[in-house]
Scaffold this motif. Structure first.
Motif, mmCIF file in Angstrom:
data_model
loop_
_atom_site.group_PDB
_atom_site.id
_atom_site.type_symbol
_atom_site.label_atom_id
_atom_site.label_comp_id
_atom_site.label_asym_id
_atom_site.label_seq_id
_atom_site.Cartn_x
_atom_site.Cartn_y
_atom_site.Cartn_z
ATOM 1 N N GLY A 292 0.818 -1.204 0.000
ATOM 2 C CA GLY A 292 0.000 0.000 0.000
ATOM 3 C C GLY A 292 0.858 1.263 0.000
ATOM 4 N N LEU A 293 1.960 1.234 0.759
ATOM 5 C CA LEU A 293 2.861 2.398 0.787
ATOM 6 C C LEU A 293 3.560 2.577 -0.561
ATOM 7 N N ASP A 294 3.933 1.459 -1.201
ATOM 8 C CA ASP A 294 4.547 1.562 -2.539
ATOM 9 C C ASP A 294 3.594 2.249 -3.516
ATOM 10 N N ALA A 295 2.324 1.853 -3.470
ATOM 11 C CA ALA A 295 1.345 2.479 -4.367
ATOM 12 C C ALA A 295 1.187 3.964 -4.043
ATOM 13 N N ALA A 296 1.215 4.298 -2.759
ATOM 14 C CA ALA A 296 1.086 5.714 -2.375
ATOM 15 C C ALA A 296 2.280 6.527 -2.868
ATOM 16 N N ARG A 297 3.483 5.935 -2.785
ATOM 17 C CA ARG A 297 4.669 6.648 -3.310
ATOM 18 C C ARG A 297 4.546 6.864 -4.811
ATOM 19 N N ALA A 298 3.977 5.871 -5.507
ATOM 20 C CA ALA A 298 3.830 6.018 -6.965
ATOM 21 C C ALA A 298 2.926 7.200 -7.300
ATOM 22 N N LEU A 299 1.935 7.473 -6.448
ATOM 23 C CA LEU A 299 1.034 8.598 -6.718
ATOM 24 C C LEU A 299 1.759 9.929 -6.708
ATOM 25 N N THR A 300 2.871 10.000 -5.941
ATOM 26 C CA THR A 300 3.587 11.273 -5.822
ATOM 27 C C THR A 300 4.383 11.626 -7.072
ATOM 28 N N VAL A 301 4.623 10.675 -7.949
ATOM 29 C CA VAL A 301 5.436 10.949 -9.143
ATOM 30 C C VAL A 301 4.637 10.800 -10.430
ATOM 31 N N LEU A 302 3.344 10.433 -10.317
ATOM 32 C CA LEU A 302 2.531 10.215 -11.516
ATOM 33 C C LEU A 302 1.707 11.443 -11.839
ATOM 34 N N ASP A 303 1.323 11.530 -13.103
ATOM 35 C CA ASP A 303 0.340 12.518 -13.516
ATOM 36 C C ASP A 303 -1.034 11.934 -13.214
ATOM 37 N N LEU A 304 -1.679 12.441 -12.183
ATOM 38 C CA LEU A 304 -2.940 11.856 -11.731
ATOM 39 C C LEU A 304 -4.058 12.041 -12.745
ATOM 40 N N ALA A 305 -3.867 12.938 -13.689
ATOM 41 C CA ALA A 305 -4.886 13.109 -14.734
ATOM 42 C C ALA A 305 -4.851 11.973 -15.748
ATOM 43 N N ASP A 306 -3.716 11.230 -15.785
ATOM 44 C CA ASP A 306 -3.600 10.087 -16.699
ATOM 45 C C ASP A 306 -4.145 8.860 -15.978
ATOM 46 N N ARG B 199 -3.955 3.507 -13.099
ATOM 47 C CA ARG B 199 -4.430 2.125 -12.953
ATOM 48 C C ARG B 199 -3.261 1.140 -13.035
ATOM 49 N N ALA B 200 -2.353 1.375 -14.007
ATOM 50 C CA ALA B 200 -1.218 0.465 -14.176
ATOM 51 C C ALA B 200 -0.303 0.489 -12.956
ATOM 52 N N PHE C 259 -9.746 -6.225 -8.966
ATOM 53 C CA PHE C 259 -9.046 -4.940 -8.932
ATOM 54 C C PHE C 259 -9.692 -3.940 -9.877
ATOM 55 N N ASP C 260 -9.965 -4.366 -11.126
ATOM 56 C CA ASP C 260 -10.520 -3.429 -12.117
ATOM 57 C C ASP C 260 -11.907 -2.937 -11.698
ATOM 58 N N THR C 261 -12.730 -3.827 -11.150
ATOM 59 C CA THR C 261 -14.067 -3.412 -10.709
ATOM 60 C C THR C 261 -13.976 -2.348 -9.622
ATOM 61 N N LEU C 262 -13.101 -2.566 -8.637
ATOM 62 C CA LEU C 262 -12.969 -1.603 -7.545
ATOM 63 C C LEU C 262 -12.298 -0.322 -8.006
ATOM 64 N N PHE C 263 -11.356 -0.413 -8.951
ATOM 65 C CA PHE C 263 -10.709 0.794 -9.461
ATOM 66 C C PHE C 263 -11.737 1.695 -10.144
ATOM 67 N N GLU C 264 -12.653 1.088 -10.915
ATOM 68 C CA GLU C 264 -13.691 1.887 -11.586
ATOM 69 C C GLU C 264 -14.572 2.600 -10.568
ATOM 70 N N LEU C 265 -14.764 1.999 -9.391
ATOM 71 C CA LEU C 265 -15.598 2.623 -8.370
ATOM 72 C C LEU C 265 -14.859 3.734 -7.627
ATOM 73 N N TRP C 266 -13.597 3.471 -7.283
ATOM 74 C CA TRP C 266 -12.860 4.420 -6.448
ATOM 75 C C TRP C 266 -12.191 5.523 -7.255
ATOM 76 N N PHE C 267 -11.925 5.262 -8.542
ATOM 77 C CA PHE C 267 -11.318 6.267 -9.425
ATOM 78 C C PHE C 267 -12.151 6.332 -10.702
ATOM 79 N N PRO C 268 -13.392 6.823 -10.601
ATOM 80 C CA PRO C 268 -14.308 6.801 -11.755
ATOM 81 C C PRO C 268 -13.879 7.786 -12.829
ATOM 82 N N LEU C 269 -14.349 7.526 -14.034
ATOM 83 C CA LEU C 269 -14.077 8.400 -15.173
ATOM 84 C C LEU C 269 -15.152 9.474 -15.222
ATOM 85 N N GLY C 270 -14.910 10.594 -14.556
ATOM 86 C CA GLY C 270 -15.860 11.702 -14.568
ATOM 87 C C GLY C 270 -17.013 11.479 -13.621
ATOM 88 N N GLN C 271 -17.897 12.469 -13.569
ATOM 89 C CA GLN C 271 -19.071 12.427 -12.704
ATOM 90 C C GLN C 271 -20.314 12.593 -13.556
#
Length: 462
Positions: free
Chosen positions: A26-40, A45-46, A62-74
Motif C-alpha cells: 500500500g505504501l509503494d502504491a502511495a509513493r507512486a502517486l507522488t510521481v505520476l500525472d494523476l490526470a492520466d 491504474r497500471a 481490482f478493475d471493478t474496484l478501481f472503476e468505483l474508487w477512481f471513476p471516469l468523470g461524474q
C-alpha cells in the motif's frame, strides 16, 4: 473525499475483496502517486496494479474496484429537462424512447465495425444516462439490463457479419473469426455499461455500499457449490497450478524435514571421545513418509461439483501419496479408482464415466451415507490400515436415513488420519436433514467451500 482517503479506502476494499495487500505494498502504491500525472487515469491504474496485484485471477476484482474508487468523470448534477414541446402522453413517450434506441443502435453498429474503444465507452455512458434510470420501490436507481434491452446488440450480429465478411461465403474459419471479434467488442460494451451503472449507483448510495455487492470474490475464494458454469471453467483452470504449487511446497518440506530417529549406538560411540558425555547426538537417515489415501465422495447432484474439484486436486497430487483409492456413493457405494488410473487422463471425462458406469444408486437415488458406510466396511474394510489417510467428502445430509455410526467408527479406528470435508458453511450444519454434528463426534469435520480452503487442507494432509 481527499486523495489519501480515496487511496486508503481503495486498499481496504481490495483486502475486503480477497486480495492480499500488505502495508508495504500500500505504501509503494502511495509513493507512486507522488510521481505520476494523476490526470492520466490509465497510468494510475497500471501503477496501482503493479503495486497491489499479485495474481492474474485477482485482476477482475481490482478493475471493478478501481472503476468505483477512481471513476471516469461524474454524472450531471441533474437530469436534463425535457423540451417544452415534448409529448406528454405515455404512448408518445414510448415512441420517443424507441426512436432514441434506434438512433443509439445505428451508432453502435458503426462503432462495432470500427472498434473505436474511446467512442464505445462514450456511447455506453450516454446510453446509461438515457435508458438505465428507473423509479423503484426505494426511489430512483439504475439498471444495466434496461440498457441492454434498449440496445440489444445481439440482434445486430447478422448485419455486422455480412459487413465484416464483405461478400465472402458464410461459414468456415472466416465467419468464426468474425463472430468472435464482434462478440469480444459487444462484451467490452457490456463491461463499460456495467461499470458506468455501478459508478452512478456509487454516487447515489456510497462507494463502500456498492463495492460490497459489485465485487465477485477471486476465483480461489468462490463457493464451489454455488459457482456458475463460467466460474466452474475458471475453477478448473486453477486446479492444476494450485496442485503444482502444493506439490513443490510439499517436496521442499519433505527434503528439509527434521532429522530421523536417534541412532543410540552411534551416539554412544561418539560420546567416548568426550568421556562418555553425549554432547553430539547421531540420527538415522530420515525416511519420508508417504501416506496412502482412501477417498469416499458423495457423488449426488447437490455436491457433485465439490466432489469433482476435490478429486481433481487429489489426483493432481497423487505422486505425494503412496497409493490413492477412490470410492463414490449416492445411496450405495462402488470403487471408482479405475476411472482415474490412466496417466494424463482427463478427470472431467473420468467423472462423466463415473456417473454413467459406476454402481452408485440402489433404490431412491438420494444420498444415504449410512448404507454406503456399511457397504464399504463389508466389502472394502481391509483397505484402511495404519498408513492410511481417510477422506470423506459430502454435506452429511443423510435424508433421515440410518447414520450407521458403528460402520463409520470401524472405518475411522484403523486409519492413521481421518477427516470429513463438508462443502456447506458451518452455519448450515445440523439444519434440515443434515447430521453433520452427529458424524462430527466421530470424525473431524472441516468446512471446505473453496479452492483456498481445499489447498490449505491438502497441504496439511500430505
Amino acid at each position: 473525499m481527499s486523495l489519501l482517503d480515496r487511496h486508503t479506502g481503495f486498499v481496504r476494499a481490495l483486502r475486503h475483496g480477497g486480495l492480499p495487500v500488505s502495508l508495504a505494498e500500500g505504501l509503494d502504491a502511495a509513493r507512486a502517486l507522488t510521481v505520476l500525472d494523476l490526470a492520466d487515469r490509465e497510468t494510475l491504474r497500471a501503477a496501482y496494479a503493479a503495486s497491489l496485484v499479485k495474481r492474474h485471477t485477482h485482476r477482475p476484482v481490482f478493475d471493478t474496484l478501481f472503476e468505483l474508487w477512481f471513476p471516469l468523470g461524474q454524472s450531471p448534477a441533474q437530469a436534463p429537462e425535457p423540451p417544452e414541446d415534448a409529448p406528454a402522453e405515455s404512448a408518445s413517450a414510448q415512441d420517443a424512447d424507441a426512436a432514441d434506441a434506434e438512433a443509439f443502435r445505428d451508432r453502435l453498429r458503426e462503432l462495432l465495425l470500427t472498434d473505436d474503444e474511446i467512442a464505445l465507452r462514450a456511447l455506453a455512458r450516454e446510453a446509461v444516462g438515457r435508458f438505465a434510470g428507473f423509479e423503484g420501490a426505494s426511489g430512483s436507481s439504475w439498471s444495466a439490463q434496461l440498457v441492454g434491452r434498449a440496445l440489444d446488440p445481439k440482434t445486430l450480429m447478422a448485419g455486422l457479419l455480412r459487413a465484416v465478411l464483405g461478400g465472402q461465403l458464410p461459414g468456415g474459419v472466416a465467419e468464426r473469426n468474425a463472430r468472435r471479434m464482434i462478440q469480444a467488442r459487444v462484451d467490452r460494451l457490456n463491461a463499460h455499461i456495467l461499470a458506468d451503472v455501478r459508478r452512478r449507483l456509487a454516487e447515489d448510495r456510497g462507494i463502500e455500499r456498492v463495492a460490497e455487492t459489485a465485487v465477485r470474490p477471486a476465483v480461489e475464494n468462490l463457493d464451489i457449490l454455488r459457482a456458475s458454469r463460467a466460474d466452474l471453467v475458471a475453477l478448473r483452470r486453477e486446479v492444476q497450478p494450485l496442485a503444482q504449487r502444493l506439490a513443490t511446497r510439499l517436496t521442499v518440506r519433505q527434503r528439509a524435514g527434521r532429522s530421523g530417529r536417534l541412532d543410540f549406538r552411534r551416539t554412544v560411540r561418539a560420546s567416548l571421545s568426550t568421556g562418555g558425555v553425549p554432547l553430539t547426538t547421531r540420527h538415522r537417515p530420515r525416511r519420508p513418509h508417504k501416506p496412502e489415501l482412501v477417498v469416499l465422495c458423495d457423488a449426488s447432484e447437490s455436491v457433485a461439483s465439490f466432489a469433482h474439484f476435490t478429486l481433481l486436486l487429489a489426483y493432481a497430487l497423487r505422486e505425494q501419496f503412496a497409493r490413492v483409492r477412490v470410492f463414490a456413493f449416492i445411496d450405495t457405494l462402488d470403487e471408482v479408482t479405475r476411472f482415474f488410473e490412466r496417466p494424463g487422463g482427463d478427470v472431467g471425462e473420468a467423472m462423466r464415466r463415473l456417473t454413467a458406469e459406476a454402481n452408485l444408486v440402489r433404490l431412491s437415488g438420494h444420498s444415504d451415507y449410512g448404507h454406503a458406510f456399511k457397504v464399504f466396511v463389508e466389502h472394502y474394510g481391509d483397505v484402511i490400515g495404519p498408513k492410511t489417510s481417510l477422506l470423506i467428502l459430502g454435506d452429511a445430509r443423510n435424508n433421515y436415513q440410518d447414520p450407521a455410526l458403528s460402520a463409520l467408527e470401524a472405518m475411522v479406528a484403523p486409519a492413521r488420519h481421518a477427516w470429513w470435508l463438508n462443502p456447506e458453511p458451518e452455519r448450515d450444519w445440523d439444519t434440515g436433514d443434515s447430521i453433520a454434528g452427529v458424524y462430527g463426534r466421530h470424525i473431524p469435520l472441516i468446512e471446505c467451500r473453496n479452492l483456498t480452503q481445499l489447498g490449505r487442507f491438502v497441504g496439511e494432509l500430505a
